[in-house]
Scaffold this active site. Sequence first.
Site, PDB file in Angstrom:
ATOM      1  CG  ASP A 209     -76.470  54.445 -15.218  1.00  0.00           C
ATOM      2  OD1 ASP A 209     -76.477  53.322 -15.366  1.00  0.00           O
ATOM      3  OD2 ASP A 209     -76.628  55.356 -14.060  1.00  0.00           O
TER       4      ASP A 209
ATOM      5  CE  LYS B 101     -74.722  50.840 -14.870  1.00  0.00           C
ATOM      6  NZ  LYS B 101     -74.854  50.827 -13.433  1.00  0.00           N
TER       7      LYS B 101
ATOM      8  CG  ASP C 275     -67.243  56.376  -6.714  1.00  0.00           C
ATOM      9  OD1 ASP C 275     -67.578  56.215  -7.738  1.00  0.00           O
ATOM     10  OD2 ASP C 275     -67.683  56.650  -5.874  1.00  0.00           O
TER      11      ASP C 275
ATOM     12  N   GLY D 280     -76.536  58.498 -19.584  1.00  0.00           N
ATOM     13  CA  GLY D 280     -76.057  59.196 -20.547  1.00  0.00           C
ATOM     14  C   GLY D 280     -76.060  60.688 -20.457  1.00  0.00           C
TER      15      GLY D 280
END
Length: 177
Positions: free
Chosen positions: A102, A130, A158, A104
């Site tokens: 995401d 992403k 999750d 990173g």
Amino acid sequence: MALRVSDVMISHEEIQAMCKRMGAEITRDYQGKELLLVAVLRGAFVFMADLIRYIDLPCRVDFMKVSSYSDGMTTSGEVKILQDLDENIAGRDVIIVEDIIDSGLTLYKLRQVLQTRNPNSLAVCAAFDKPDRRRADIFVDYVGKQIPDEFIVGYGLDYGGLYRNLPDIRYMEDDGE
Ligand code: IMP
Ligand code: MG
């Protein structure tokens, strides 16, 4: 505002095809070597389990637990090692297995830490990426699928600890309440 699980973004079949392709790439790139795959807990355990079955090389697994999220959906920016590896990685060919990249930041920190232990090689394999959300300058060697900036659950990922057991990747949506 409450969130609930919504439509399928990536089907189980597509995920399996993705794992098969990545397993073949890794098998080709590491011919003649023994691999150590390091899954980042908890999210990566499902992906790791599928991926290793598509890798046709001698390989070992280990696990590391890091905390990166202070609440459900936004990154805290701080990364803590909560559980370290059992294996000594000096001289080994190591691949970090992540569920999703995401910002990173988690990977950036993890790479730094593992690099100081002198592995022979260190690569990164992520199921999902992403790129629009990147805040750290990192290179991901193997990517399953790039996705837009959406919060997703399932296949190990999750929301508030739940939905890791969904076989496909789903969007979350605002239920309007
Ligand atoms: P980063 O440090 O921002 O790259 O955070 C990566 C970690 O955040 C991943 O390993 C996941 O545990 C979590 N994460 C990022 N995006 C999502 C998402 O869309 N759904 C669920 N967890 C996510
Ligand atoms: Mg994770």
